[in-house]
Each structure stands twice: as structure tokens, then as C-alpha cells.
Design a protein around this motif. Structure first.
Motif, PDB file in Angstrom:
ATOM      1  N   VAL A 171       0.960  -1.160  -0.314  1.00 46.12           N
ATOM      2  CA  VAL A 171       0.350   0.181   0.458  1.00 46.12           C
ATOM      3  C   VAL A 171       1.406   1.337   0.052  1.00 46.12           C
ATOM      4  CG1 VAL A 171      -1.579   1.457   1.091  1.00 46.12           C
ATOM      5  CG2 VAL A 171      -2.274  -1.327   0.682  1.00 46.12           C
ATOM      6  N   ALA A 172       1.400   0.850   0.585  1.00 51.71           N
ATOM      7  CA  ALA A 172       2.651   2.326   0.820  1.00 51.71           C
ATOM      8  C   ALA A 172       3.453   2.897  -0.001  1.00 51.71           C
ATOM      9  CB  ALA A 172       4.052   2.013   1.522  1.00 51.71           C
ATOM     10  N   GLY A 173       3.670   1.400  -1.366  1.00 54.66           N
ATOM     11  CA  GLY A 173       4.431   1.851  -2.768  1.00 54.66           C
ATOM     12  C   GLY A 173       2.744   2.349  -3.224  1.00 54.66           C
ATOM     13  N   LEU A 174       1.347   2.173  -3.231  1.00 52.13           N
ATOM     14  CA  LEU A 174       0.851   2.432  -4.057  1.00 52.13           C
ATOM     15  C   LEU A 174       0.776   3.773  -4.115  1.00 52.13           C
ATOM     16  CD1 LEU A 174      -1.896  -0.427  -4.080  1.00 52.13           C
ATOM     17  CD2 LEU A 174      -0.382  -0.337  -5.430  1.00 52.13           C
ATOM     18  N   VAL A 175       0.719   3.790  -2.695  1.00 53.27           N
ATOM     19  CA  VAL A 175       0.764   5.621  -1.908  1.00 53.27           C
ATOM     20  C   VAL A 175       1.378   6.635  -3.271  1.00 53.27           C
ATOM     21  CG1 VAL A 175       0.904   7.125  -0.428  1.00 53.27           C
ATOM     22  CG2 VAL A 175      -0.568   5.310  -0.301  1.00 53.27           C
ATOM     23  N   SER A 176       2.375   6.341  -2.818  1.00 50.10           N
ATOM     24  CA  SER A 176       3.841   6.448  -3.789  1.00 50.10           C
ATOM     25  C   SER A 176       3.552   7.247  -5.436  1.00 50.10           C
ATOM     26  CB  SER A 176       5.020   5.567  -3.991  1.00 50.10           C
ATOM     27  OG  SER A 176       5.921   5.685  -2.257  1.00 50.10           O
ATOM     28  N   LEU A 177       2.825   5.653  -5.963  1.00 49.57           N
ATOM     29  CA  LEU A 177       2.662   5.770  -7.544  1.00 49.57           C
ATOM     30  C   LEU A 177       1.724   7.433  -7.183  1.00 49.57           C
ATOM     31  CD1 LEU A 177       2.248   2.341  -8.735  1.00 49.57           C
ATOM     32  CD2 LEU A 177       3.679   4.422  -8.878  1.00 49.57           C
ATOM     33  N   VAL A 178       0.543   7.546  -6.293  1.00 53.30           N
ATOM     34  CA  VAL A 178      -0.527   8.174  -6.647  1.00 53.30           C
ATOM     35  C   VAL A 178       0.264   9.790  -6.058  1.00 53.30           C
ATOM     36  CG1 VAL A 178      -2.439   9.702  -5.618  1.00 53.30           C
ATOM     37  CG2 VAL A 178      -2.517   6.984  -5.925  1.00 53.30           C
ATOM     38  N   ASN A 179       1.250   9.859  -5.306  1.00 57.62           N
ATOM     39  CA  ASN A 179       2.263  10.997  -4.664  1.00 57.62           C
ATOM     40  C   ASN A 179       2.775  11.278  -5.869  1.00 57.62           C
ATOM     41  OD1 ASN A 179       1.006  12.336  -2.281  1.00 57.62           O
ATOM     42  ND2 ASN A 179       2.388  10.542  -1.133  1.00 57.62           N
ATOM     43  N   ALA A 180       3.173  10.542  -6.777  1.00 52.33           N
ATOM     44  CA  ALA A 180       4.485  11.231  -7.527  1.00 52.33           C
ATOM     45  C   ALA A 180       3.388  11.851  -9.218  1.00 52.33           C
ATOM     46  CB  ALA A 180       4.617   9.879  -8.350  1.00 52.33           C
ATOM     47  N   ALA A 181       1.948  11.309  -9.279  1.00 50.03           N
ATOM     48  CA  ALA A 181       1.430  11.726 -10.444  1.00 50.03           C
ATOM     49  C   ALA A 181       0.783  13.247  -9.841  1.00 50.03           C
ATOM     50  CB  ALA A 181       0.697  10.453 -10.152  1.00 50.03           C
ATOM     51  N   ARG A 182       0.291  13.229  -8.609  1.00 47.35           N
ATOM     52  CA  ARG A 182       0.459  14.541  -8.160  1.00 47.35           C
ATOM     53  C   ARG A 182       1.155  15.321  -7.935  1.00 47.35           C
ATOM     54  NH1 ARG A 182      -4.275  14.709  -4.826  1.00 47.35           N
ATOM     55  NH2 ARG A 182      -3.323  16.124  -3.645  1.00 47.35           N
ATOM     56  N   LEU A 183       2.441  14.937  -7.702  1.00 46.51           N
ATOM     57  CA  LEU A 183       3.700  16.145  -8.000  1.00 46.51           C
ATOM     58  C   LEU A 183       3.141  16.907  -9.286  1.00 46.51           C
ATOM     59  CD1 LEU A 183       5.858  15.022  -5.141  1.00 46.51           C
ATOM     60  CD2 LEU A 183       5.048  16.558  -4.757  1.00 46.51           C
ATOM     61  N   PHE A 234      -7.724   9.096  -5.084  1.00 49.12           N
ATOM     62  CA  PHE A 234      -7.219   9.992  -4.025  1.00 49.12           C
ATOM     63  C   PHE A 234      -6.184  10.709  -5.119  1.00 49.12           C
ATOM     64  CE2 PHE A 234      -7.463   6.642  -0.958  1.00 49.12           C
ATOM     65  CZ  PHE A 234      -7.983   7.486   0.499  1.00 49.12           C
ATOM     66  N   TYR A 235      -5.629  10.173  -6.623  1.00 48.56           N
ATOM     67  CA  TYR A 235      -5.124  11.791  -7.088  1.00 48.56           C
ATOM     68  C   TYR A 235      -5.945  12.913  -6.831  1.00 48.56           C
ATOM     69  CZ  TYR A 235      -4.001  13.873 -11.061  1.00 48.56           C
ATOM     70  OH  TYR A 235      -3.214  15.021 -11.836  1.00 48.56           O
ATOM     71  N   ASN A 236      -7.476  13.046  -7.647  1.00 45.49           N
ATOM     72  CA  ASN A 236      -8.025  14.137  -7.118  1.00 45.49           C
ATOM     73  C   ASN A 236      -9.142  14.891  -5.802  1.00 45.49           C
ATOM     74  OD1 ASN A 236      -9.453  13.996 -10.271  1.00 45.49           O
ATOM     75  ND2 ASN A 236      -9.744  11.584  -9.718  1.00 45.49           N
ATOM     76  N   SER A 240       0.171  18.918  -4.539  1.00 44.51           N
ATOM     77  CA  SER A 240       0.475  18.805  -3.356  1.00 44.51           C
ATOM     78  C   SER A 240       0.603  17.665  -3.337  1.00 44.51           C
ATOM     79  CB  SER A 240       0.616  19.256  -1.686  1.00 44.51           C
ATOM     80  OG  SER A 240      -0.941  18.628  -1.642  1.00 44.51           O
ATOM     81  N   SER A 241       1.277  16.538  -1.511  1.00 41.48           N
ATOM     82  CA  SER A 241       1.208  15.046  -1.502  1.00 41.48           C
ATOM     83  C   SER A 241       0.894  15.002  -0.943  1.00 41.48           C
ATOM     84  CB  SER A 241       2.231  14.404  -1.113  1.00 41.48           C
ATOM     85  OG  SER A 241       2.826  15.313   0.213  1.00 41.48           O
ATOM     86  N   LEU A 242       0.270  13.512  -0.742  1.00 39.85           N
ATOM     87  CA  LEU A 242      -1.059  13.888   0.268  1.00 39.85           C
ATOM     88  C   LEU A 242      -1.160  13.321   1.293  1.00 39.85           C
ATOM     89  CD1 LEU A 242      -1.972   9.930  -1.973  1.00 39.85           C
ATOM     90  CD2 LEU A 242      -3.680  11.956  -1.808  1.00 39.85           C
ATOM     91  N   GLY A 243       0.260  13.306   1.963  1.00 37.46           N
ATOM     92  CA  GLY A 243       0.483  13.224   3.654  1.00 37.46           C
ATOM     93  C   GLY A 243      -0.136  12.698   4.792  1.00 37.46           C
TER      94      GLY A 243
END
Length: 102
Positions: free
Chosen positions: A20-32, A99-101, A37-40
Motif C-alpha cells: 500500500v505504501a508503494g501505491l501511495v507513492s505512485l499516486v504522490n508521484a502523479a500528483r507532484l 486519492f489523485y483527485n 501537493s503530496s497526500l500527507g
């Protein structure tokens, strides 16, 4: 999991937390990349949207080990959130969209 060339079986939070941490990292990369901003801190968002991005697991119990050592206590999977499977398995497409949105 491969560690130092050796293959090990992992399960439970030992497998799901880093996944799940990896999934969050992928979303954060796309957001950045999109200038967002990153998700926090995600705890409240996970509990708010969990039923929208997870595949609910409604059967199963964890009172036996892989070696078939069983005890009388354990947690059961049930509809919705439960202590055995949480909200269930993550559907990355749905997770990403939510989470991207944010």
C-alpha cells in the motif's frame, strides 16, 4: 519476496503495508507531476473512502497458521470493515482516482 537472493513467503501486514505504501507513492508521484501537493496523513481519508476503493472480503478466519496449528480464537472476515481484512484488497484504479483527485 526475494531478500539477498533467497525467496521468502510473507503475508499479513508484512506484505500489505509496503504494498500500500508503494501505491501511495505512485499516486504522490502523479500528483507532484501535476503540480499538486503530496497526500500527507491518510488515515481519515482511508476510513472515509475505504469502501469505495477496496474489494470487500467477506469470508475467512485467521485462527490457524500455515502449519495447521489452530486455536479457538481468531478474527472472521465480514461485510464492510473487519479486523481480519480491514476494508479488503485495494483496487488500484479506484484508489488512484480517489486519492489523485483529493
Amino acid at each position: 519476496v526475494v531478500i539477498g537472493g533467497s525467496i521468502y513467503a510473507v503475508s499479513g501486514t508484512s506484505a500489505s503495508s509496503p504494498s500500500v505504501a508503494g501505491l501511495v507513492s505512485l499516486v504522490n508521484a502523479a500528483r507532484l507531476e501535476a503540480g499538486k501537493s503530496s497526500l500527507g496523513f491518510l488515515n481519515s481519508a482511508i476510513y472515509t473512502y475505504g469502501t469505495q476503493f477496496a474489494n470487500d472480503i467477506t469470508s475467512g478466519v485467521n485462527n490457524c497458521t500455515a502449519g495447521l496449528v489452530c486455536c479457538s480464537q481468531g478474527f472472521y472476515a465480514a461485510a464492510g470493515w473487519d479486523p481480519l481484512t480491514g476494508f479488503g484488497s485495494v483496487d488500484y484504479g479506484k484508489f488512484y482516482d480517489i486519492f489523485y483527485n483529493l
